[in-house]
Design a protein around this motif. Structure first.
Motif, PDB file in Angstrom:
ATOM      1  N   SER A   1       6.345  -3.259  -5.220  1.00 36.27           N
ATOM      2  CA  SER A   1       6.380  -3.201  -3.766  1.00 36.27           C
ATOM      3  C   SER A   1       6.507  -1.777  -3.226  1.00 36.27           C
ATOM      4  CB  SER A   1       7.538  -4.051  -3.240  1.00 36.27           C
ATOM      5  OG  SER A   1       7.590  -4.034  -1.832  1.00 36.27           O
ATOM      6  N   PHE A   2       7.163  -0.897  -3.974  1.00 37.73           N
ATOM      7  CA  PHE A   2       7.465   0.433  -3.445  1.00 37.73           C
ATOM      8  C   PHE A   2       6.689   1.543  -4.149  1.00 37.73           C
ATOM      9  CE2 PHE A   2      11.270  -2.326  -3.462  1.00 37.73           C
ATOM     10  CZ  PHE A   2      11.288  -2.609  -2.099  1.00 37.73           C
ATOM     11  N   GLN A   3       5.721   1.179  -4.978  1.00 42.03           N
ATOM     12  CA  GLN A   3       4.956   2.191  -5.695  1.00 42.03           C
ATOM     13  C   GLN A   3       3.842   2.769  -4.829  1.00 42.03           C
ATOM     14  OE1 GLN A   3       4.080  -0.131  -9.436  1.00 42.03           O
ATOM     15  NE2 GLN A   3       4.901   1.726 -10.382  1.00 42.03           N
ATOM     16  N   SER A   4       3.555   4.047  -5.066  1.00 40.02           N
ATOM     17  CA  SER A   4       2.429   4.693  -4.399  1.00 40.02           C
ATOM     18  C   SER A   4       1.137   4.262  -5.084  1.00 40.02           C
ATOM     19  CB  SER A   4       2.581   6.214  -4.468  1.00 40.02           C
ATOM     20  OG  SER A   4       1.360   6.862  -4.203  1.00 40.02           O
ATOM     21  N   LEU A   5       0.183   3.775  -4.309  1.00 37.27           N
ATOM     22  CA  LEU A   5      -1.077   3.300  -4.879  1.00 37.27           C
ATOM     23  C   LEU A   5      -1.810   4.421  -5.615  1.00 37.27           C
ATOM     24  CD1 LEU A   5      -3.250   1.102  -5.177  1.00 37.27           C
ATOM     25  CD2 LEU A   5      -4.139   1.798  -2.949  1.00 37.27           C
ATOM     26  N   ARG A   6      -1.961   5.569  -4.976  1.00 35.78           N
ATOM     27  CA  ARG A   6      -2.731   6.651  -5.602  1.00 35.78           C
ATOM     28  C   ARG A   6      -2.006   7.279  -6.778  1.00 35.78           C
ATOM     29  NH1 ARG A   6      -1.918   9.363  -0.349  1.00 35.78           N
ATOM     30  NH2 ARG A   6      -0.004  10.620  -0.482  1.00 35.78           N
ATOM     31  N   ASN A   7      -0.672   7.237  -6.749  1.00 37.91           N
ATOM     32  CA  ASN A   7       0.080   7.803  -7.869  1.00 37.91           C
ATOM     33  C   ASN A   7       0.070   6.894  -9.094  1.00 37.91           C
ATOM     34  OD1 ASN A   7       0.727  10.032  -6.375  1.00 37.91           O
ATOM     35  ND2 ASN A   7       2.823   9.387  -5.913  1.00 37.91           N
ATOM     36  N   GLU A   8      -0.121   5.594  -8.893  1.00 44.34           N
ATOM     37  CA  GLU A   8      -0.007   4.636  -9.986  1.00 44.34           C
ATOM     38  C   GLU A   8      -1.342   4.189 -10.561  1.00 44.34           C
ATOM     39  OE1 GLU A   8       2.850   3.803 -11.364  1.00 44.34           O
ATOM     40  OE2 GLU A   8       3.939   5.048  -9.928  1.00 44.34           O
ATOM     41  N   VAL A   9      -2.396   4.206  -9.728  1.00 44.88           N
ATOM     42  CA  VAL A   9      -3.669   3.617 -10.153  1.00 44.88           C
ATOM     43  C   VAL A   9      -4.801   4.607  -9.956  1.00 44.88           C
ATOM     44  CG1 VAL A   9      -5.264   1.688  -9.860  1.00 44.88           C
ATOM     45  CG2 VAL A   9      -2.809   1.338  -9.455  1.00 44.88           C
ATOM     46  N   ASP A  10      -5.652   4.745 -10.974  1.00 46.65           N
ATOM     47  CA  ASP A  10      -6.903   5.477 -10.846  1.00 46.65           C
ATOM     48  C   ASP A  10      -7.919   4.485 -10.285  1.00 46.65           C
ATOM     49  OD1 ASP A  10      -9.494   6.559 -11.312  1.00 46.65           O
ATOM     50  OD2 ASP A  10      -8.686   7.851 -12.883  1.00 46.65           O
TER      51      ASP A  10
ATOM     52  N   VAL B   1      -3.450  -5.433  -6.719  1.00 47.45           N
ATOM     53  CA  VAL B   1      -2.662  -6.243  -5.792  1.00 47.45           C
ATOM     54  C   VAL B   1      -1.239  -5.691  -5.756  1.00 47.45           C
ATOM     55  CG1 VAL B   1      -1.754  -8.558  -5.307  1.00 47.45           C
ATOM     56  CG2 VAL B   1      -4.038  -8.295  -6.299  1.00 47.45           C
ATOM     57  N   ARG B   2      -0.648  -5.648  -4.581  1.00 49.60           N
ATOM     58  CA  ARG B   2       0.758  -5.246  -4.451  1.00 49.60           C
ATOM     59  C   ARG B   2       1.622  -6.512  -4.326  1.00 49.60           C
ATOM     60  NH1 ARG B   2       3.256  -0.522  -3.096  1.00 49.60           N
ATOM     61  NH2 ARG B   2       1.301   0.422  -2.381  1.00 49.60           N
TER      62      ARG B   2
ATOM     63  N   PHE C   1      -1.756 -10.181   0.979  1.00 46.03           N
ATOM     64  CA  PHE C   1      -1.973  -9.730  -0.396  1.00 46.03           C
ATOM     65  C   PHE C   1      -3.413  -9.329  -0.688  1.00 46.03           C
ATOM     66  CE2 PHE C   1       1.896 -12.289  -0.533  1.00 46.03           C
ATOM     67  CZ  PHE C   1       2.762 -11.403  -1.156  1.00 46.03           C
ATOM     68  N   GLY C   2      -4.356  -9.839   0.079  1.00 45.83           N
ATOM     69  CA  GLY C   2      -5.743  -9.403  -0.069  1.00 45.83           C
ATOM     70  C   GLY C   2      -6.145  -8.358   0.938  1.00 45.83           C
ATOM     71  N   ASP C   3      -5.216  -7.919   1.765  1.00 47.14           N
ATOM     72  CA  ASP C   3      -5.480  -6.948   2.818  1.00 47.14           C
ATOM     73  C   ASP C   3      -5.286  -5.536   2.261  1.00 47.14           C
ATOM     74  OD1 ASP C   3      -5.585  -5.339   5.036  1.00 47.14           O
ATOM     75  OD2 ASP C   3      -4.241  -6.568   6.258  1.00 47.14           O
ATOM     76  N   PRO C   4      -6.312  -4.671   2.346  1.00 46.17           N
ATOM     77  CA  PRO C   4      -6.166  -3.308   1.855  1.00 46.17           C
ATOM     78  C   PRO C   4      -4.986  -2.571   2.486  1.00 46.17           C
ATOM     79  CG  PRO C   4      -8.471  -3.807   2.289  1.00 46.17           C
ATOM     80  CD  PRO C   4      -7.679  -4.959   2.816  1.00 46.17           C
TER      81      PRO C   4
ATOM     82  N   ARG D   1       0.080   0.148   1.443  1.00 46.98           N
ATOM     83  CA  ARG D   1       1.150   0.393   2.419  1.00 46.98           C
ATOM     84  C   ARG D   1       2.000   1.591   2.010  1.00 46.98           C
ATOM     85  NH1 ARG D   1       6.520  -1.768   2.284  1.00 46.98           N
ATOM     86  NH2 ARG D   1       7.103  -2.489   0.203  1.00 46.98           N
ATOM     87  N   VAL D   2       2.086   1.853   0.706  1.00 42.09           N
ATOM     88  CA  VAL D   2       2.569   3.145   0.233  1.00 42.09           C
ATOM     89  C   VAL D   2       1.347   3.809  -0.392  1.00 42.09           C
ATOM     90  CG1 VAL D   2       4.215   4.381  -1.229  1.00 42.09           C
ATOM     91  CG2 VAL D   2       4.826   2.126  -0.283  1.00 42.09           C
TER      92      VAL D   2
END
Length: 352
Positions: A151-160, A172-173, A342-345, A350-351
């Protein structure tokens, strides 16, 4: 009134008491713990005498701790602590519950989209909090590969994201905290538990992870895997990390606890999709993320379905369990949440 609490990895604490005019009376603490000197046992019981019946776990534990501080000389408690005494009191009073107080509904609905799984976690937790459903154990199945981030992870920091798109991986978050879950059909074992907050009443978050993961160690032992709890929320074997868990507590008194376990994970692909930094690895004693993961398949040589069957059988032996199914209204609500959340970009990022 009688209450008991077995400290995970420790000893049993029992409390017998009466309630008179809203206060605790005739309190007696006992158990198979170790306590020195003997006279301190009377201090434990006396510390609880006269406290209000609605005293919370922290108040009960603090009363015990303060009473021991006034004891003339050092006190040694082995296999238990003040919080364990507090939980036993709460169980005696009916505020805290034990596994046998509940009947779990086993849900294994078959393949569903990853976003729908994340939505179902929220729906089932809210349904329990609202009193419309009891506790559940739900195993996940899915078709397309996915990364489920905390829930609190940064999308760009965690996923390529470019690598995820190249491999056709859905991101999915979820509503719980914790780290990213790399999931491919047939390559991992994921399950969610939804339990009433009373089952972990009086426990810290750290203690509740240990408490709710304890049965998983027994299930792994049944398939020949020697596992232990490590860190806050991981399950490991001597060969490496096996699984990670995460939690979410909602208003109304429900706890979501879920576990993702590597079965036959593609570590090379995972490393291309997940951005696992050096800081993440710094407390793991290894310089390579793929050395951290040790799949269940390599240790058991069992089909994934056989491992899940063994987990279910172990859980049934331990706790009251019946077969269940998702209700149409629950699936409908989860579908709505996929469309709006959950399917909404916007939710996924959101982080950013």
């Amino acid at each position: 009134m009688h209450g008991e609490y077995k400290v995970p990895g420790g000893k049993l604490v029992a409390v017998d008491l009466d309630v008179v005019d809203g206060f605790l009376r005739h309190v007696s603490v006992s158990g198979d713990f170790f306590l020195e000197p003997d006279e301190a046992l009377e201090v434990l019981s006396g510390a609880l005498e006269g406290l209000p019946v609605d005293a919370g776990p922290s108040v009960l534990a603090q009363s015990v701790t303060e009473a021991l501080q006034w004891f003339p000389g050092p006190v040694t408690m082995v296999g238990f602590d003040a919080r364990a005494v507090a939980i036993s009191v709460r169980r005696a009073l009916g505020y805290s519950t034990v596994w046998s107080d509940h009947t779990f509904e086993l849900l294994h609905p078959g393949p569903l989209p990853p976003a729908l799984h994340a939505a179902l976690d929220q729906v089932l937790t809210e349904e329990l909090a609202a009193g419309r459903r009891g506790p559940t154990l739900r195993f996940w199945e899915w078709v397309e590969p996915a990364v489920i981030i905390g829930s609190f992870q940064s999308l760009r920091n965690e996923v390529d994201l470019a690598a995820a798109q190249a491999y056709g991986i859905t991101v999915v978050r979820r509503i719980s905290g914790g780290g990213a879950m790399f999931m491919e059909a047939g390559n991992c074992i994921t399950f969610s538990m939804v339990v009433p907050a009373s089952l972990v009443d009086g426990m810290t978050f750290e203690e509740s992870y240990t408490f709710l993961n304890q049965w998983v160690l027994g299930a792994l032992a049944d398939v020949g895997v020697r596992a232990t709890l490590s860190g806050l929320n991981d399950i490991s074997s001597p060969a490496g990390k096996l699984a990670g868990s995460a939690q979410k507590r909602v208003v109304g008194g429900a706890v979501l606890h879920h576990v993702t376990m590597s079965y036959d994970i593609d570590a090379d692909k995972m490393l291309q999709v997940l951005r696992i930094g050096r800081e993440k690895l710094s407390d793991k004693g290894t310089a390579s993320a793929n050395k951290r993961v040790d799949p269940v398949r390599s240790q058991t040589q069992l089909p994934r379905e056989a491992v899940i069957d063994a987990f279910v059988a172990h859980f049934r032996r331990q706790y009251p369990t019946v077969d269940g199914a998702l209700r149409p209204e629950e699936l409908a609500r989860a579908g709505e949440l996929v469309e709006t959340k959950f399917g909404d970009p916007a939710w996924t990022a959101r982080v950013p």
